[in-house]
Design a protein around this motif. Structure first.
Motif, PDB file in Angstrom:
ATOM      1  N   ILE A 183       7.453 -83.419 -41.035  1.00  0.00           N
ATOM      2  CA  ILE A 183       6.172 -82.590 -40.712  1.00  0.00           C
ATOM      3  C   ILE A 183       6.219 -81.284 -40.960  1.00  0.00           C
ATOM      4  O   ILE A 183       5.539 -80.446 -41.560  1.00  0.00           O
ATOM      5  CB  ILE A 183       5.642 -83.018 -39.304  1.00  0.00           C
ATOM      6  CG1 ILE A 183       5.143 -84.586 -39.160  1.00  0.00           C
ATOM      7  CG2 ILE A 183       4.337 -82.179 -38.941  1.00  0.00           C
ATOM      8  CD1 ILE A 183       5.119 -84.984 -37.646  1.00  0.00           C
ATOM      9  N   PHE A 184       7.452 -80.589 -40.114  1.00  0.00           N
ATOM     10  CA  PHE A 184       7.778 -79.057 -39.998  1.00  0.00           C
ATOM     11  C   PHE A 184       8.164 -78.675 -41.094  1.00  0.00           C
ATOM     12  O   PHE A 184       8.137 -77.331 -41.531  1.00  0.00           O
ATOM     13  CB  PHE A 184       8.002 -78.711 -38.696  1.00  0.00           C
ATOM     14  CG  PHE A 184       7.155 -79.183 -37.606  1.00  0.00           C
ATOM     15  CD1 PHE A 184       5.770 -78.831 -37.464  1.00  0.00           C
ATOM     16  CD2 PHE A 184       7.552 -80.089 -36.764  1.00  0.00           C
ATOM     17  CE1 PHE A 184       4.958 -78.975 -36.534  1.00  0.00           C
ATOM     18  CE2 PHE A 184       6.612 -80.347 -35.518  1.00  0.00           C
ATOM     19  CZ  PHE A 184       5.639 -79.988 -35.513  1.00  0.00           C
ATOM     20  N   GLY A 185       9.116 -79.371 -41.737  1.00  0.00           N
ATOM     21  CA  GLY A 185       9.986 -78.584 -42.697  1.00  0.00           C
ATOM     22  C   GLY A 185      11.389 -79.560 -42.806  1.00  0.00           C
ATOM     23  O   GLY A 185      11.887 -79.991 -41.780  1.00  0.00           O
ATOM     24  N   TRP A 186      11.896 -79.806 -43.965  1.00  0.00           N
ATOM     25  CA  TRP A 186      13.093 -80.500 -44.130  1.00  0.00           C
ATOM     26  C   TRP A 186      14.514 -80.067 -43.639  1.00  0.00           C
ATOM     27  O   TRP A 186      15.336 -80.727 -43.553  1.00  0.00           O
ATOM     28  CB  TRP A 186      13.158 -81.018 -45.732  1.00  0.00           C
ATOM     29  CG  TRP A 186      12.303 -81.800 -46.194  1.00  0.00           C
ATOM     30  CD1 TRP A 186      11.084 -81.471 -46.974  1.00  0.00           C
ATOM     31  CD2 TRP A 186      12.148 -83.261 -46.098  1.00  0.00           C
ATOM     32  NE1 TRP A 186      10.448 -82.463 -47.076  1.00  0.00           N
ATOM     33  CE2 TRP A 186      10.941 -83.499 -46.710  1.00  0.00           C
ATOM     34  CE3 TRP A 186      12.808 -83.966 -45.477  1.00  0.00           C
ATOM     35  CZ2 TRP A 186      10.717 -84.894 -46.735  1.00  0.00           C
ATOM     36  CZ3 TRP A 186      12.499 -85.469 -45.536  1.00  0.00           C
ATOM     37  CH2 TRP A 186      11.282 -85.669 -46.061  1.00  0.00           C
ATOM     38  N   TRP A 187      14.149 -78.761 -43.322  1.00  0.00           N
ATOM     39  CA  TRP A 187      15.753 -78.175 -42.743  1.00  0.00           C
ATOM     40  C   TRP A 187      15.895 -78.444 -41.373  1.00  0.00           C
ATOM     41  O   TRP A 187      17.056 -78.534 -40.900  1.00  0.00           O
ATOM     42  CB  TRP A 187      15.192 -76.544 -42.745  1.00  0.00           C
ATOM     43  CG  TRP A 187      13.953 -76.271 -41.946  1.00  0.00           C
ATOM     44  CD1 TRP A 187      12.699 -76.098 -42.129  1.00  0.00           C
ATOM     45  CD2 TRP A 187      13.985 -76.097 -40.441  1.00  0.00           C
ATOM     46  NE1 TRP A 187      11.798 -75.783 -41.169  1.00  0.00           N
ATOM     47  CE2 TRP A 187      12.489 -75.979 -40.169  1.00  0.00           C
ATOM     48  CE3 TRP A 187      14.919 -75.967 -39.310  1.00  0.00           C
ATOM     49  CZ2 TRP A 187      12.130 -75.642 -38.639  1.00  0.00           C
ATOM     50  CZ3 TRP A 187      14.489 -75.845 -38.178  1.00  0.00           C
ATOM     51  CH2 TRP A 187      13.183 -75.603 -37.730  1.00  0.00           C
ATOM     52  N   LEU A 188      14.786 -79.193 -40.735  1.00  0.00           N
ATOM     53  CA  LEU A 188      15.130 -79.982 -39.543  1.00  0.00           C
ATOM     54  C   LEU A 188      16.121 -81.149 -39.534  1.00  0.00           C
ATOM     55  O   LEU A 188      16.768 -81.609 -38.448  1.00  0.00           O
ATOM     56  CB  LEU A 188      13.588 -80.182 -38.846  1.00  0.00           C
ATOM     57  CG  LEU A 188      13.677 -80.296 -37.157  1.00  0.00           C
ATOM     58  CD1 LEU A 188      14.328 -79.352 -36.791  1.00  0.00           C
ATOM     59  CD2 LEU A 188      12.263 -80.683 -36.917  1.00  0.00           C
ATOM     60  N   MET A 189      16.138 -81.392 -40.777  1.00  0.00           N
ATOM     61  CA  MET A 189      17.148 -82.545 -40.893  1.00  0.00           C
ATOM     62  C   MET A 189      18.382 -82.305 -40.838  1.00  0.00           C
ATOM     63  O   MET A 189      19.440 -83.031 -40.309  1.00  0.00           O
ATOM     64  CB  MET A 189      16.987 -83.373 -42.478  1.00  0.00           C
ATOM     65  CG  MET A 189      15.800 -84.084 -42.510  1.00  0.00           C
ATOM     66  SD  MET A 189      15.569 -85.503 -41.666  1.00  0.00           S
ATOM     67  CE  MET A 189      13.961 -86.328 -42.303  1.00  0.00           C
ATOM     68  N   TYR A 190      18.939 -80.977 -40.912  1.00  0.00           N
ATOM     69  CA  TYR A 190      20.165 -80.456 -40.725  1.00  0.00           C
ATOM     70  C   TYR A 190      20.584 -80.668 -39.415  1.00  0.00           C
ATOM     71  O   TYR A 190      21.870 -80.711 -38.910  1.00  0.00           O
ATOM     72  CB  TYR A 190      20.255 -79.055 -41.023  1.00  0.00           C
ATOM     73  CG  TYR A 190      20.358 -78.925 -42.607  1.00  0.00           C
ATOM     74  CD1 TYR A 190      21.138 -79.630 -43.457  1.00  0.00           C
ATOM     75  CD2 TYR A 190      19.246 -78.277 -43.198  1.00  0.00           C
ATOM     76  CE1 TYR A 190      21.160 -79.366 -44.881  1.00  0.00           C
ATOM     77  CE2 TYR A 190      18.914 -78.107 -44.694  1.00  0.00           C
ATOM     78  CZ  TYR A 190      20.080 -78.736 -45.503  1.00  0.00           C
ATOM     79  OH  TYR A 190      20.045 -78.492 -46.943  1.00  0.00           O
ATOM     80  N   PHE A 191      19.734 -80.579 -38.476  1.00  0.00           N
ATOM     81  CA  PHE A 191      19.909 -80.808 -37.079  1.00  0.00           C
ATOM     82  C   PHE A 191      19.841 -82.107 -36.313  1.00  0.00           C
ATOM     83  O   PHE A 191      20.586 -82.489 -35.707  1.00  0.00           O
ATOM     84  CB  PHE A 191      18.875 -79.826 -36.191  1.00  0.00           C
ATOM     85  CG  PHE A 191      18.967 -78.391 -36.380  1.00  0.00           C
ATOM     86  CD1 PHE A 191      20.080 -77.602 -35.950  1.00  0.00           C
ATOM     87  CD2 PHE A 191      18.183 -77.742 -37.230  1.00  0.00           C
ATOM     88  CE1 PHE A 191      19.946 -76.485 -36.079  1.00  0.00           C
ATOM     89  CE2 PHE A 191      18.088 -76.464 -37.641  1.00  0.00           C
ATOM     90  CZ  PHE A 191      19.307 -75.925 -36.986  1.00  0.00           C
ATOM     91  N   SER A 192      18.999 -82.922 -37.103  1.00  0.00           N
ATOM     92  CA  SER A 192      18.926 -84.302 -36.745  1.00  0.00           C
ATOM     93  C   SER A 192      20.028 -85.174 -37.255  1.00  0.00           C
ATOM     94  O   SER A 192      20.190 -86.442 -36.678  1.00  0.00           O
ATOM     95  CB  SER A 192      17.298 -84.813 -37.037  1.00  0.00           C
ATOM     96  OG  SER A 192      17.316 -84.793 -38.564  1.00  0.00           O
ATOM     97  N   ALA A 193      20.438 -85.007 -38.420  1.00  0.00           N
ATOM     98  CA  ALA A 193      21.526 -86.057 -39.143  1.00  0.00           C
ATOM     99  C   ALA A 193      22.488 -85.961 -37.980  1.00  0.00           C
ATOM    100  O   ALA A 193      23.060 -87.265 -37.782  1.00  0.00           O
ATOM    101  CB  ALA A 193      21.777 -85.432 -40.528  1.00  0.00           C
ATOM    102  N   PRO A 194      23.055 -85.015 -37.499  1.00  0.00           N
ATOM    103  CA  PRO A 194      24.499 -85.142 -36.808  1.00  0.00           C
ATOM    104  C   PRO A 194      24.175 -85.721 -35.522  1.00  0.00           C
ATOM    105  O   PRO A 194      24.970 -86.557 -35.131  1.00  0.00           O
ATOM    106  CB  PRO A 194      24.762 -83.602 -36.468  1.00  0.00           C
ATOM    107  CG  PRO A 194      24.435 -82.754 -37.597  1.00  0.00           C
ATOM    108  CD  PRO A 194      22.994 -83.476 -37.727  1.00  0.00           C
ATOM    109  N   ILE A 195      22.836 -85.601 -35.083  1.00  0.00           N
ATOM    110  CA  ILE A 195      22.631 -86.348 -33.616  1.00  0.00           C
ATOM    111  C   ILE A 195      22.516 -87.831 -33.885  1.00  0.00           C
ATOM    112  O   ILE A 195      22.910 -88.734 -33.328  1.00  0.00           O
ATOM    113  CB  ILE A 195      21.396 -85.690 -33.135  1.00  0.00           C
ATOM    114  CG1 ILE A 195      21.590 -84.316 -32.733  1.00  0.00           C
ATOM    115  CG2 ILE A 195      20.801 -86.611 -31.940  1.00  0.00           C
ATOM    116  CD1 ILE A 195      20.386 -83.668 -32.176  1.00  0.00           C
ATOM    117  N   ILE A 196      22.003 -88.184 -34.937  1.00  0.00           N
ATOM    118  CA  ILE A 196      21.785 -89.629 -35.534  1.00  0.00           C
ATOM    119  C   ILE A 196      23.136 -90.147 -35.606  1.00  0.00           C
ATOM    120  O   ILE A 196      23.403 -91.304 -35.134  1.00  0.00           O
ATOM    121  CB  ILE A 196      20.841 -89.769 -36.713  1.00  0.00           C
ATOM    122  CG1 ILE A 196      19.269 -89.449 -36.202  1.00  0.00           C
ATOM    123  CG2 ILE A 196      21.019 -91.121 -37.249  1.00  0.00           C
ATOM    124  CD1 ILE A 196      18.445 -89.193 -37.292  1.00  0.00           C
TER     125      ILE A 196
END
Length: 132
Positions: free
Chosen positions: A100-113
Motif C-alpha cells: 500500500i505505502f511503498g515497496w521500501w517497507l519490504m526491507y523492514f518486513s523481510a527480516p522480521i518474517i
C-alpha cells in the motif's frame, strides 16, 4: 469423508446452476466467471474427498450410529507458548502495508518474517526444548 465429498459435489452442482442463471440474467462477465471458478474448486474438493473416502477406513462421521466421542482423539501438537506467530504476523502486516505505502517497507518486513519463520521451524531444536 463420504459425507463431506457428497456435500461438496452437491454444492458444486448448486453453484453451477447459479452460475448459469446469473450469467443469463446479468450478462456480466466477472461474476459469472467467479461463479464458474467456484464451481470448479468445489467439484475438485468434492472429487478428492469422495476419491479418498474409498481408500481409507470409514471414520466415525461415516457411521450413522456413532457418538461424538467416537471421533475424539489427538489432533496434533501445537506449541502452547510460542512467540513466533506474533513475529510472523507483524512481519506479514508490514509486508502488506508495503504494497500500500511503498515497496521500501519490504526491507523492514523481510527480516522480521525470516526471523519468525526460522524461529518457528527450529523452536524445538534449541534451548530447554532441545532434543538430545
Amino acid at each position: 469423508m463420504k459425507i463431506q465429498g457428497r456435500m461438496f459435489i452437491w454444492l458444486a452442482l448448486f453453484i453451477l446452476v447459479m452460475a448459469i442463471v446469473y450469467g443469463v440474467w446479468s450478462k456480466e462477465a466477472a461474476g459469472t466467471t467467479a461463479l464458474f471458478m467456484a464451481f470448479g474448486l468445489s467439484i475438485m474438493i468434492g472429487y478428492y474427498l469422495a476419491f479418498t473416502a474409498r481408500r481409507v477406513d470409514a471414520g466415525a462421521q461415516d457411521n450413522k450410529n456413532a457418538d461424538v466421542a467416537d471421533d475424539a482423539g489427538e489432533l496434533g501438537f501445537f506449541s502452547p507458548h510460542s512467540w513466533q506467530p506474533l513475529s510472523l504476523g507483524i512481519g506479514g502486516a508490514l509486508a502488506f502495508m508495503g504494497v500500500i505505502f511503498g515497496w521500501w517497507l519490504m526491507y523492514f518486513s523481510a527480516p522480521i518474517i525470516l526471523v519468525g519463520l526460522f524461529g518457528w521451524v527450529f523452536e524445538y531444536y534449541r534451548g530447554e526444548n532441545a532434543n538430545q
